[in-house]
Design an enzyme around this catalytic site. Structure first.
Site, PDB file in Angstrom:
ATOM      1  N   ASP A 155       0.858  -1.191   0.000  1.00 37.67           N
ATOM      2  CA  ASP A 155       0.000   0.000   0.000  1.00 37.67           C
ATOM      3  C   ASP A 155       0.891   1.236   0.000  1.00 37.67           C
ATOM      4  O   ASP A 155       1.524   1.558   1.005  1.00 37.67           O
ATOM      5  CB  ASP A 155      -0.902   0.016   1.248  1.00 37.67           C
ATOM      6  CG  ASP A 155      -1.977  -1.070   1.206  1.00 37.67           C
ATOM      7  OD1 ASP A 155      -1.736  -2.134   0.592  1.00 37.67           O
ATOM      8  OD2 ASP A 155      -3.058  -0.858   1.790  1.00 37.67           O
ATOM      9  N   LYS A 189      -6.867   3.396  -3.601  1.00 35.46           N
ATOM     10  CA  LYS A 189      -7.324   3.355  -2.216  1.00 35.46           C
ATOM     11  C   LYS A 189      -7.525   4.778  -1.727  1.00 35.46           C
ATOM     12  O   LYS A 189      -6.782   5.681  -2.106  1.00 35.46           O
ATOM     13  CB  LYS A 189      -6.243   2.619  -1.402  1.00 35.46           C
ATOM     14  CG  LYS A 189      -6.440   2.597   0.097  1.00 35.46           C
ATOM     15  CD  LYS A 189      -5.341   1.751   0.769  1.00 35.46           C
ATOM     16  CE  LYS A 189      -5.346   1.932   2.268  1.00 35.46           C
ATOM     17  NZ  LYS A 189      -4.237   1.228   2.949  1.00 35.46           N
ATOM     18  N   LYS A 217     -10.137   0.095  -2.768  1.00 39.52           N
ATOM     19  CA  LYS A 217     -10.081  -0.110  -1.327  1.00 39.52           C
ATOM     20  C   LYS A 217     -10.355   1.186  -0.576  1.00 39.52           C
ATOM     21  O   LYS A 217      -9.499   2.059  -0.529  1.00 39.52           O
ATOM     22  CB  LYS A 217      -8.699  -0.648  -0.931  1.00 39.52           C
ATOM     23  CG  LYS A 217      -8.525  -0.803   0.589  1.00 39.52           C
ATOM     24  CD  LYS A 217      -7.165  -1.396   0.938  1.00 39.52           C
ATOM     25  CE  LYS A 217      -6.932  -1.393   2.445  1.00 39.52           C
ATOM     26  NZ  LYS A 217      -5.573  -1.856   2.812  1.00 39.52           N
TER      27      LYS A 217
END
Lengths: 312, 494
Positions: free
Chosen positions: A143, A208, A244
Site C-alpha cells: 500500500d 485506495k 479499497k
C-alpha cells in the site's frame, strides 16, 4: 509499462475525463443508504464484507505479539460459526516478517504500507528501498501513498513516474495506490488523481482512498467518485482496477452501504476480495457481531466482541 | 500476481446480475385504514346524501382497499355552506397568530402520523414507499410549517397595502402526489384566512380523507376544511359553486381549459397548474454522471407521474452516445415492482387508464419511427406496471416529443448549439419546468432567462421547497404555488 504521456494541466485532464458535481454525487450515494437488506441478502453482504477486510494495525506501538494476535483474528474472526477469514492483514514493513510466520501459506495475504507512509515525504530512493524490503520479507501486497505535493503543484508526470517506479519495485506483489483523498479535498481532484494512478498501474492493482491517519477518510462520496473512475477506465481500456476504501468504516451498516455502491456501480464482477477491500480494524468485530445476531436471532453480550482493536 | 490472476474482460461491459440479490423488504406497519370513508364536512365524517360509494383499489395488485363516498352537487353545497359559515364566524376574523398555531399543529400531527400516511399513500396510489416516506409526507408537513410562519405576517406580503382572504376556496387536486398536492393547496389557503372545499382525485382519496382525521385531532374549527371525494362531476360542482370565490386546480391541461371556459364571465379568481413536457438540456461540459442521475430523477421519479417531469432529454450531439450509454447502465439497476418494498425504485402506475395511455403513446413512438429501449426487467404478474423506457432518434414532430405521457418514458433528442437547444426546448405548448446541465455558470444564467418555463433547475432536477414558487408558462397554467408568490394568490390586495 507503456509510456504514458502525462497531461500538462488539470484542465486538460478534465476535458478528457470529465468533472464531478458535488451536490449530485452526494445525492446519488444517499440513495445507497436507503437500501434495506434483510435475511439472506444481509448475511451474504456481511460475509462478503468480512472476506474483504484488510485487518489493519498501523501504530508505533505494534509488536510481534500484537501482530501475531491480529493474524489469528484474521484467520479465524470468531470462535464459533463458519465466518470466513479476512482478505489480508495490513502492517508496517517491519512487521511483515512476523506476520509471515502466522499467515504465510494461508489464504490471508500480507499487505504492508510502504513509501514513507503516511506522508510519503521521503526521497524516492528511500521509499523504493522500503518497498523492496517489504516485498523481500514476504509482503503480498504493497500500500503506497501518492506524492500529493507533486499532484497539487501540477507535476503530474512526476506523480505518475513515482507510481510506475513503485509498480516495478513491487515485482509480483499487488499494489494499492493511496490517494489520501482528504488532502486532495475536492471530488474533481480525486477523480483526476484516480485516473493518473490507474493509467500506470496493472490490472488487478488497487486505488485506495486514505491512510486513515488524517481527519477525514473514506466516505460514500469519495468511494463513489473512485468507483465511477474505475468504471470509466475499465469501459475505455478493458483494464479492471480494484478499489479499497480505508479509514472511518467502523460499522457493518456502513460497510453494507459501500458494498451496495459497488453492486450498483460496478456490478457483480467487483463483488469479491480480488476487486474490493475494506481497510479497517474495528469493522471486523461489528461484522461478526451482526453475523452472530443473524445466526442466533439475538445480539450477544458486548464482551463477546471487543470494541478496541487492542483486543484482537 | 495481479497480471496473471486478473482477466481483462474483452466485452468491457459491467455485469448487473443476481450474485447478490436483495431479499424482499416490505414495509409492514398498519396504515390504520377504514373500510369505508365518508365525506368530511363541517368537522365531521358524513355519509353522502344519495348514499353512493365507489371502490378504491391498490394499483399494485388490483385488490379493493376501501369504499369512498361519492359526493354529488348537494353534498358539495353542504360543504360550501359549512366553509362559508366557518369563514364568516371564526376563521376569517381569527388573528393570524392564532391561525398559525393550528397550522403548526397540523404540521406536527402529519409528522407524528408520517409512517401511517406514507403507507396509505403507497397502498392507494402505487408510488414506491421510499418516495412517500422520504418525499411526499415530509414535504407535505414542511408546507404546513412554512405557511404557519406566514399566518401572522401577511401584511409583509404587500408592503404599504392591505391584504384580505377571498373567503371559500374550491380546490381540485390530482392523483400523482395526493397528500402533497393537498398540502400545497390547503396550507396557503388556511394561512391566508380562507376556508376550503377540496376534492381529491378519484383514484387517490384515502390520504385526503385521513387528513380530515388530522384536522379533527388538531381541533381545527368545524367547516374550515371540507373534503368531498368523487369524480369529475364532483370537481365541477366545487368549481362552479357560487360560494367558491377562488378556485385552484392542478391536473391536465384539457380539464384546465374546460374549467377556464366554465368560469368565463364569473368574477372567480383562478389558478391553474397543468401539464408539462419539460426539456432537460445536457451540454457537453456537464458532469455527465450527475447529469444522468438528474435525468433519472427527472423522468423516473414517481413513475414519471410528475407534471414537471424531464420527459424530453435534449443532449448535445457530441456527448449523446456517452450519455445514452451511461443512462442505460444506470437504469439497469433501477428496481421496478412491489411499491411497498423499501428497495423499489419504481412502483405501480396509478390506474389501468393511465397504463393504457402510456402504453398507447409508447406504441406511437415505435410506429412513428423512434427507437425504443427498455431494461426488460421482470414485472409483477398483477397490477399496473411499466418498464423504464427510453426513446432515441426522436424528432420534434413525434407524438412522444409533444404530448405529455405522464409515465416512465423518456424521449431523447439531440442539439448542436445553445440556440438550437433553446429553440427545441421552447417549441412546445407547455412551459412548466426545464433543466440545464453545464459546468459554465454564465450559460446557466443565459439559458434560464430564455427558457419559457416557470421553474428552471440548474445541475439538478425535481427539487422542491415550500419557499420556492412553482407554476407554469403558456398551457402549463398560471398562478404560483409555494413561496410568497403562491401565498399572494390566496389573498386579494386592497
Amino acid at each position: 509499462m507503456p509510456a504514458v504521456k502525462a497531461p500538462t494541466s488539470l484542465r486538460r485532464l478534465f476535458d478528457e475525463i470529465g468533472t464531478v458535481d458535488q451536490v449530485g454525487i452526494e445525492e446519488r450515494v444517499a440513495k445507497f443508504t436507503t437500501r434495506s437488506l434483510k435475511k439472506k441478502s444481509k448475511v451474504f453482504g456481511l460475509r462478503l464484507a468480512v472476506s474483504m477486510v484488510d485487518l489493519t494495525t498501523l501504530e508505533g506501538k505494534d509488536t510481534p505479539g500484537k501482530v501475531a494476535s491480529l493474524c489469528q483474528k484474521a484467520l479465524r474472526p470468531h470462535d464459533i460459526g463458519d465466518i470466513p477469514p479476512t482478505a489480508a492483514v495490513c502492517v508496517y514493513p517491519a512487521m511483515v516478517k512476523h506476520a509471515k510466520k502466522h499467515v504465510g501459506g494461508t489464504s490471508v495475504k500480507i499487505a504492508s504500507v510502504a513509501t514513507a507512509f503516511p506522508s510519503g515525504q521521503a526521497p524516492l530512493k528511500t521509499r523504493l528501498a522500503e518497498v523492496h524490503a517489504a516485498v523481500n520479507d514476504g509482503a503480498d501486497e504493497i500500500d503506497m501513498v501518492i506524492n500529493r505535493g507533486a499532484f497539487l503543484s501540477g507535476e503530474f508526470g512526476r506523480m505518475q513516474d513515482e507510481i510506475a517506479a513503485v509498480v516495478e519495485a513491487c515485482g509480483q506483489s499487488t499494489l494499492k495506490v493511496i490517494l489520501e483523498v482528504s488532502e486532495l479535498e475536492t471530488y474533481d481532484h480525486i477523480r483526476a488523481a484516480s485516473f493518473l494512478a490507474m493509467r500506470v498501474i496493472r490490472p488487478g492493482d488497487f486505488i485506495k482512498t486514505s491512510t486513515g491517519k488524517t481527519s477525514s477518510n473514506a466516505t460514500l462520496g469519495n468511494n463513489q467518485v473512485m468507483l465511477e473512475a474505475i468504471r470509466d477506465h475499465f469501459l475505455a481500456t478493458g483494464v479492471p482496477i480494484a478499489m479499497k476504501p480505508a479509514g472511518g468504516i467502523r460499522t457493518a451498516k456502513q460497510a453494507l452501504h459501500f458494498l451496495i455502491a459497488v453492486k450498483e456501480t460496478l456490478g457483480d464482477d467487483w463483488l469479491n476480495n480480488g476487486r474490493y477491500r475494506f481497510g479497517a480494524s474495528a469493522l471486523l468485530n461489528d461484522l461478526v457481531r451482526q453475523l452472530e445476531k443473524e445466526r442466533t436471532g439475538a445480539y450477544q453480550a458486548p464482551w463477546n466482541f471487543s470494541e478496541a482493536t487492542e483486543g484482537y | 500476481m495481479p497480471k496473471t490472476t486478473s482477466k481483462t474482460n474483452p466485452a468491457r461491459e459491467l455485469v448487473f446480475g443476481d450474485l447478490w440479490e436483495y431479499d424482499p423488504a416490505p414495509e409492514t406497519a398498519d396504515p390504520k385504514l377504514k373500510q369505508r370513508y365518508d365525506l368530511f364536512i363541517n368537522g365531521a365524517f358524513v355519509a353522502p346524501k344519495k348514499g353512493s360509494y365507489f371502490a378504491t383499489i391498490n394499483p399494485a395488485n388490483e385488490t379493493k382497499i376501501a369504499d369512498i363516498a361519492l359526493a354529488d352537487a348537494a353534498d358539495v353545497n353542504s360543504a360550501c355552506i359549512a366553509a362559508q359559515k366557518a369563514f364568516v364566524s371564526v376563521w376569517g376574523k381569527m388573528p393570524g397568530k392564532e391561525r398559525g398555531k393550528y397550522l403548526y399543529r397540523i404540521a406536527r400531527l402529519l409528522q407524528d402520523h408520517a409512517r401511517e400516511f406514507a403507507i396509505a399513500e403507497t397502498l392507494d396510489g402505487g408510488k414506491a414507499i421510499k418516495e412517500s416516506r422520504d418525499f411526499d409526507i415530509p414535504m407535505a408537513a414542511a408546507h404546513f410549517f412554512y405557511h404557519a410562519g406566514w399566518a401572522d405576517k401577511l401584511e409583509h406580503l404587500a408592503p404599504g397595502r392591505k391584504v384580505a382572504p377571498h373567503g371559500v376556496v374550491g380546490q381540485v387536486i390530482p392523483w400523482n402526489f395526493p397528500l402533497l398536492m393537498l398540502a400545497w393547496k390547503i396550507a396557503p389557503a388556511l394561512a391566508a384566512g380562507n376556508c376550503v372545499v377540496l376534492k381529491p382525485a378519484e383514484t387517490t382519496s384515502i390520504t385526503a380523507l385521513k387528513f380530515g382525521e388530522i384536522c379533527q385531532e388538531a381541533g381545527l374549527p368545524n367547516g374550515v376544511v371540507n373534503i368531498v371525494s368523487g369524480a369529475a362531476e364532483t370537481g365541477a360542482a366545487v368549481i362552479s359553486h357560487p360560494l367558491t370565490t377562488k378556485v385552484a386546480f392542478t391536473g391536465s391541461t384539457e380539464v384546465g381549459k374546460s374549467i377556464m371556459r366554465s368560469l368565463a364571465g364569473t368574477d372567480k379568481k383562478m389558478t391553474l397548474e397543468l401539464g408539462g413536457k419539460a426539456a432537460n438540456i445536457v451540454f457537453d461540459d456537464a458532469p455527465l454522471d450527475q447529469a444522468v442521475e438528474g435525468i433519472v430523477n427527472g423522468i423516473f421519479f414517481n413513475q414519471g407521474h410528475v407534471c414537471c417531469a424531464g420527459s424530453r432529454l435534449l443532449v448535445q450531439e457530441s456527448v449523446a452516445d456517452e450519455v445514452l450509454a451511461k443512462l442505460k447502465r444506470r437504469i439497469a439497476v433501477l428496481r421496478v415492482g412491489d411499491p411497498m418494498d423499501k428497495n423499489t425504485d419504481l412502483g405501480a402506475i396509478n390506474s389501468r387508464e393511465q397504463l393504457a395511455k402510456i402504453t398507447d403513446l409508447a406504441k406511437s413512438g415505435v410506429t412513428e419511427g423512434a427507437e425504443k429501449y427498455d431494461t426488460g426487467c421482470k414485472l409483477p404478474a398483477k397490477g399496473f406496471f411499466f418498464r423504464p423506457t427510453i426513446f432515441t432518434n426522436v424528432s420534434m414532430s413525434h407524438r412522444i416529443a409533444r404530448e405529455e405521457i405522464f409515465g416512465p418514458v423518456l424521449s431523447i433528442l439531440t442539439f448542436r448549439t445553445p440556440e438550437e437547444a433553446l429553440e427545441k426546448a421552447n417549441n412546445t405548448p407547455y412551459g412548466l419546468s426545464a433543466g440545464v446541465w453545464t459546468d459554465k455558470g454564465s450559460r446557466i444564467l443565459k439559458m434560464s432567462a430564455q427558457l419559457k418555463a416557470g421553474v428552471v433547475w440548474a445541475n439538478t432536477y425535481n427539487k422542491f421547497d415550500p419557499t420556492s414558487p412553482f407554476g407554469g408558462f403558456k398551457e402549463s397554467g398560471f398562478g404560483r404555488e409555494g413561496g410568497k408568490q403562491g401565498l399572494l394568490d390566496y389573498l386579494s390586495v386592497v
